[in-house]
Write a protein that holds these residues in place. Structure first.
Motif, short mmCIF file in Angstrom:
data_model
loop_
_atom_site.label_atom_id
_atom_site.label_comp_id
_atom_site.label_asym_id
_atom_site.label_seq_id
_atom_site.Cartn_x
_atom_site.Cartn_y
_atom_site.Cartn_z
N VAL A 167 0.84 -1.20 0.00
CA VAL A 167 0.00 0.00 0.00
C VAL A 167 0.87 1.25 0.00
N ALA A 193 1.37 4.27 -2.71
CA ALA A 193 1.20 5.66 -2.28
C ALA A 193 2.41 6.47 -2.66
N GLU A 207 2.39 7.21 -6.34
CA GLU A 207 1.41 8.27 -6.55
C GLU A 207 2.04 9.61 -6.20
N ARG A 208 2.78 9.57 -5.10
CA ARG A 208 3.37 10.81 -4.64
C ARG A 208 4.38 11.35 -5.63
N LEU A 233 2.68 12.69 -8.75
CA LEU A 233 2.05 13.96 -8.43
C LEU A 233 3.07 15.06 -8.24
N ALA A 280 3.24 18.41 -10.09
CA ALA A 280 3.19 19.63 -9.29
C ALA A 280 4.21 20.64 -9.77
N TYR A 281 5.42 20.17 -10.00
CA TYR A 281 6.45 21.12 -10.42
C TYR A 281 6.19 21.65 -11.82
#
Lengths: 330, 511, 300
Positions: C7, C11, C14-15, C18, C22-23
């Motif tokens: 899990v 995660a 995904e981080r 993302l 984001a950048y």
């Protein structure tokens, strides 16, 4: 100077007498108004002068046809100013455009502001980004208007050049383009250009407020989510969002109040044109009051605009963001 | 509504402050003044302070630069505020409607300000008749001003009162790039069978052909044939009127042009000629510089001086900018000045006449009725001085002037300045490059004078159109231009637009 | 691998995805914000004719040349300060905005406190009326305000009077905002705090000043910043009430749009002047806003 004390009558000494008289008076006033009201006094007085008088002036004016020339009398016409607005194409157009305006501006600004705040929060060089990002809102709207007028100009505008070169627009002009943007019921290209300028300038305000709110999200809740194995997306929706609801509301209301009042951008960019496609209601109000000098009609429109703003604000506060009744909020 | 005085009494604020400045007078009795020398009459308000609210244009800027002369003459300190015309109208309006009188004198543009605030301007004849006030050598009678200018700025709605003296004149002329016309004439002739020239007989239809030519050809040094000024409000009203009047001398109403009317009656919008002109104007806009719909005079001028448009109908005072090599690609002799285009027979319905339709914005200087009585007189001195022959001539040499007195135009050196060949020139310290390889090393001393020849001819009937001088002019102009915009943007047909104008205008004037 | 590890691995992935997104997003928004500012700053240093030069449509390579190849000149700045006296206008803007904000936040804090305690009858109505006064369209209130100020003699051609008129005008929208904004902050300070102080022997006023106020300082700072921004940016009120004596930056900039031409170079220079202080104030602004919001006012 002392007086002989008469044991039979209890008379306070003069020195005390004076002081205690004052104390008594003061105490009586203080008693009449609670401490809290005392504190509010100056504010109430100032606001009463500068808001109550204009408000009643506006209300009374709206029932009259104000005389143009000196020596003429104002004519009382009751609700006529309001009734004729229903047949006034410019007024109805203004209302429709105003709704489009605040809907588009606010939704884009909130969405972008929230997004950028999340991105900036805990990013590398956070301070640097923040400083750069809040610059647009420090530039007065009038100046932003001129900047974008420069950018959108067909002859020498970099904005126009960029949009044309990247194929994002096809026409020959932006600010003179009255054709509906994208879909037939949407407002014109010129309107979208104004919206874009507004978004550019004010998204930073939303971002700033939300960013501050993000910092207030309790660390323990975030930790708990991480331990739970929640990814960033789930964390956002389950932990962050509930915590920043209040901030979002503040940002929304603050921005809404100004968005429907300020006409600086339109004043510089399009003056309501082309073909009335950027003539939002506040701008029409400006025309009626300060170009045609029809104060009676202007007052009626102003009153309607005020009521409209209040109703929408109340809607936003009470329905969109339900707040618990325990906190005394607007 | 409470007058301010009543309100003050009720609320208890003390101290009514002197309005509009401060006034000091020579301790001379009225009878003494009446017999005093002229110079004493000029100095009777020495030490006073007045405010003049005016437009932000070269004529006023020029006066402002010479204001010391006035101060030396009269001892009056005058503050000249310059704002964009819209803002002048706004501030003057707030001031007179609020009965404050902060601006002892103000710029009274014939239609947007003069007609709207006519009742707030003092009758200047009271000052003319006053023996204690001085006079200027030529006087201020009708014939010292250009053709009926005093009627235009001073007389409204059939009243005999004189509201303002003509102070500056902005009359429309056609500015065009002679050099581009010469260059592309062969190509144009090949397609259209006539040379590419601009003369007094060039019609609006010819202009349309020229625009089509330039837009289609996509030359590298010019993009569009013409830059128009369709901005909502007064700018657009004037722009359209040049076309509508040229074709059949069509007028919005049938009252006297020079005096206007308070009750104009039903308008002519919606008749056949208006619909035809609207259709043609739409075609013109289609081939004109694309920002023409939102440009006012300054936007159009920018398009012209940056070399994007080959022609512009523009007001004479802009010649100063057009001839400045630091700003303009159209300087250095490249620009020709001529009458506005003529109407075209094929654009006219019935027997209407085709004329070189010219319109204007004649600015007057008016005295504020609400200012203090003595300040009004001091302001009158300024009105006299700034519209006098000496001042207008002095100011003209300073790049700014647009004189309103005939006498200035009759001076020999001014006459020479009408034409570039004879105009006195000023050598620049350093030649300026206005385009790759094109250098300009001298500028005319009086650039605005280059427009005077066409202007002097066009300010007479039948070419000249002055109106519509009506009350509620600003709202009318807005209605008109709003509908024109909708038509040009294809949101309404020409017929719908004209009929909409008729309906709204008639409702505005309670017909 | 255990389920927990699986899990957390997904995660983590995904981080990272993302984070990259984001950048990229940050970069795009950075360009969106800075490119217009870049045009503004550069144009302020170009001669008008250079500023008007743009490449042909689609000519991306030429863009760099046209944007950056010019002879820099400070003539516009020079004109602003020497010819137009912009330093006075900057001072006017700063003084008026600061004074109005301080007054508004001061009075607003008092009023917000009073409203937040729930001891005044009808406080909800009162605070609603206060907030709604901020919603009045500028144009609608201008005429009556003009009459009031004219009656008070504030519109005479005198710098001090005009400044007072301006400050009062700004207060009309700063004060209601300050009251509304600060009320939520004061509400979060529990009543118990003053009760405790009063038990210790403080009067009402002392309890307010010594105990409650310090707790609200961050919120007050945040309100001050926002009021400053709103006042600083105002054009409509300043152009009518500031008259000539108290001309502020936005008004002075708008005047650069003369009837004959729009003085783009000077307008761009004025805009550049407006954002320069931000470079220095930026960090301060952020710090106080953050503190202000963090001080518990917005927890559910």
């Amino acid at each position: 100077m002392t007086y002989p004390i008469d044991e039979t009558i209890q008379t306070p000494l003069p020195a005390d007498q004076g002081a205690s008289w004052f104390k008594g008076l003061f105490a009586r006033i203080k008693g009449a108004l609670s401490f809290d009201l005392w504190l509010m006094m100056p504010t109430i007085i100032v606001l009463a002068i500068i808001t109550i008088y204009p408000f009643f002036w506006m209300l009374v004016m709206s029932f009259k046809e104000v005389a143009m020339d000196p020596g003429q009398e104002d004519i009382w016409i009751g609700l006529y100013n309001y009734i004729r607005l229903f047949d006034d194409e410019s007024f109805l157009n203004g209302v429709k455009l105003l709704i489009w305006y605040f809907f588009l501006c606010l939704s884009i600004e909130m969405f972008l502001g929230l997004g950028v705040a999340i991105l900036v929060n805990k990013a590398k060089f956070e301070n640097f980004f923040t400083i750069i990002f809040i610059m647009p809102m420090m530039v007065a709207p009038i100046v932003v208007g001129y900047l974008f007028r420069f950018l959108y100009n067909v002859s020498f505008g970099w904005g126009f050049w960029f949009l044309k070169s990247s194929g994002l627009i096809a026409g020959d002009t932006i600010l003179a383009n009255a054709q509906p943007w994208l879909l037939p019921f949407m407002p014109s290209m010129a309107f979208m250009a104004v919206v874009m300028a507004d978004v550019w300038e004010w998204t930073p305000l939303i971002m700033l407020i939300v960013l501050a709110g993000l910092k207030a999200v309790p660390q323990d809740q975030l930790e708990a989510a991480r331990v739970d194995g929640a990814g960033p997306i789930r964390t956002f929706f389950e932990v962050t969002l509930p915590n920043i609801k209040g901030v979002l509301l503040i940002a929304l209301v603050v921005r809404f109040m100004d968005n429907v009042r300020m006409i600086d951008l339109i004043y510089v960019l399009t003056k309501g044109g082309p073909a009335d496609t950027t003539k939002i209601l506040p701008f029409y109000l400006y025309n009626v009051s300060f170009k045609y000098f029809e104060f009676g009609r202007g007052a009626a429109i102003g009153f309607i605009l005020l009521v409209f703003t209040i109703i929408v604000s109340m809607f936003l506060v009470n329905v969109v963001f339900k707040k618990k009744e325990t906190t005394n909020n607007v | 509504m409470l007058t301010r005085r009543e309100m003050l009494k009720k609320v208890g604020f003390g101290g009514m402050v002197l309005v509009g400045g401060s006034i000091m007078k020579l301790p001379l009795m009225k009878t003494q003044l009446a017999h005093a020398s002229e110079s004493e009459k000029w100095r009777q308000f020495a030490g006073s302070k007045i405010v003049f609210m005016s437009e932000d244009t070269p004529p006023t800027a020029a006066i402002k630069s010479k204001v010391k002369v006035f101060q030396d003459l009269t001892g009056i300190e005058i503050e000249i505020i310059q704002e964009h015309l819209d803002i002048v109208a706004e501030k003057v309006g707030i001031d007179v409607r609020g009965k404050k009188g902060a601006y002892a004198c103000f710029y009274s543009q014939d239609k947007p300000i003069g007609a709207q605030f006519n009742a707030h301007a003092i009758d200047l004849r009271t000052f003319e008749k006053d023996p204690t006030l001085p006079k200027v050598p030529d006087g201020v009678g009708d014939d010292v001003w250009l053709s009926r200018f005093l009627d235009i700025t001073g007389r409204f709605f059939g009243e005999s009162k004189i509201a303002a003296y003509p102070y500056d004149n902005a009359v429309a002329v056609m500015m065009y790039r002679k050099d581009l016309f010469e260059k592309y004439s062969p190509q144009f002739e090949a397609e259209y069978g006539k040379p590419l020239v601009y003369t007094r007989d060039t019609t609006w239809k010819d202009v349309l052909d020229i625009c089509k030519f330039f837009k289609k050809s996509k030359f590298s040094d010019v993009k569009y044939g013409i830059a128009l000024q369709g901005r909502e409000g007064w700018g657009g009203q004037l722009d359209y009127q040049r076309v509508s009047y040229a074709n059949g001398m069509w007028l919005e109403w049938d009252f006297d042009d020079y005096f206007g009317s308070k009750k104009p009656g039903p308008c002519n919008w919606g008749d056949e000629q208006s619909i035809m002109t609207m259709t043609n104007y739409k075609a013109l806009m289609k081939y004109a510089h694309p920002d023409s719909l939102v440009n006012d005079w300054s936007g159009a001028n920018t398009a012209y001086i940056t070399g994007l448009a080959a022609m512009q109908p523009q007001y004479g005072e802009f010649a100063a900018v057009v001839e400045d090599p630091n700003q303009s690609k159209a300087s250095g002799g490249r620009t020709g000045y001529a009458l506005c285009p003529k109407g075209d027979p094929s654009w006219i319905v019935g027997n209407g006449k085709a004329v070189n339709g010219t319109n204007c914005g004649i600015g007057g200087i008016a005295i504020n009725r609400w200012a203090d009585k003595d300040l009004q007189k001091a302001a009158y001195l300024f009105a006299l001085w700034s519209s006098s022959h000496e001042t207008q001539y002095m100011v003209m040499k300073d790049v700014g002037g647009t004189p309103t007195r005939k006498s200035v135009y009759e001076l020999p050196d001014v006459k020479k300045a009408f034409y570039r060949e004879t105009a006195p020139m000023k050598k620049l310290d350093k030649p300026v490059e206005i385009e790759k390889g094109v250098m300009v090393n001298e500028v005319p001393l009086m650039p605005n004078a280059l427009t005077y020849a066409p202007i002097l001819e066009s300010i007479k009937k039948p070419q000249f159109v002055i109106g519509p001088k009506v009350i509620k002019f600003n709202e009318y102009a807005q209605i008109q231009t709003s509908e024109i915009h909708k038509c040009v943007s294809s949101l309404k047909s020409p017929e719908e637009a004209c009929k909409a104008i008729k309906k709204k205008t008639d409702r505005l004037y309670r017909v | 691998m255990s389920r927990a590890e699986l899990v957390s691995k997904s995660a983590k992935r995904e981080r990272t995805i993302l984070q990259t997104l984001a950048y990229i997003g940050l970069g795009i928004f950075f360009l969106w914000t800075t490119l217009p500012l870049l045009v503004m700053v550069l144009s302020s240093m170009k001669q008008m004719r250079d500023a008007f030069e743009i490449p042909a449509v689609g000519d991306w390579s030429g863009a760099f040349m046209k944007m950056f190849d010019f002879t820099p000149t400070l003539v516009h700045y020079h004109d602003l300060f020497v010819e137009k006296g912009f330093s006075t206008y900057i001072v006017n803007s700063v003084v008026a905005a600061t004074t109005a904000s301080v007054i508004s936040v001061f009075l607003g804090a008092l009023a917000a406190y009073g409203l937040s305690r729930g001891r005044i009858k009808g406080d909800k109505h009162l605070s609603f009326w206060i907030l709604s006064s901020r919603m009045a369209p500028v144009v609608a209130v201008m005429v009556p305000l003009y009459a009031i100020f004219a009656g008070m003699g504030l519109l005479e051609p005198d710098r001090t009077r005009n400044m007072v008129a301006l400050i009062l005008a700004y207060t009309t929208f700063d004060l209601p905002f300050a009251v509304w904004f600060l009320r939520t902050f004061f509400e979060d300070i529990p009543l118990g705090v003053e009760e405790a102080a009063k038990l210790d022997g403080c009067s009402n006023l002392q309890a307010f000043v010594k105990v409650v106020l310090p707790l609200a300082v961050p919120g007050i700072a945040a309100a001050l910043i926002l009021c400053l921004v709103f006042s600083w940016n105002d054009y409509m009120f300043a152009s009518i009430f500031g008259q000539q004596g108290a001309k502020t930056l936005p008004v002075a900039t708008a005047e650069l749009h003369s009837t004959v031409s729009i003085q783009w170079g000077r307008i761009m220079a004025s805009g550049t002047i407006l954002i320069t202080p931000m470079i220095f104030l930026g960090v301060l602004v952020k710090k106080y806003m953050v503190q202000g919001m963090t001080s518990g006012a917005v927890r559910d």
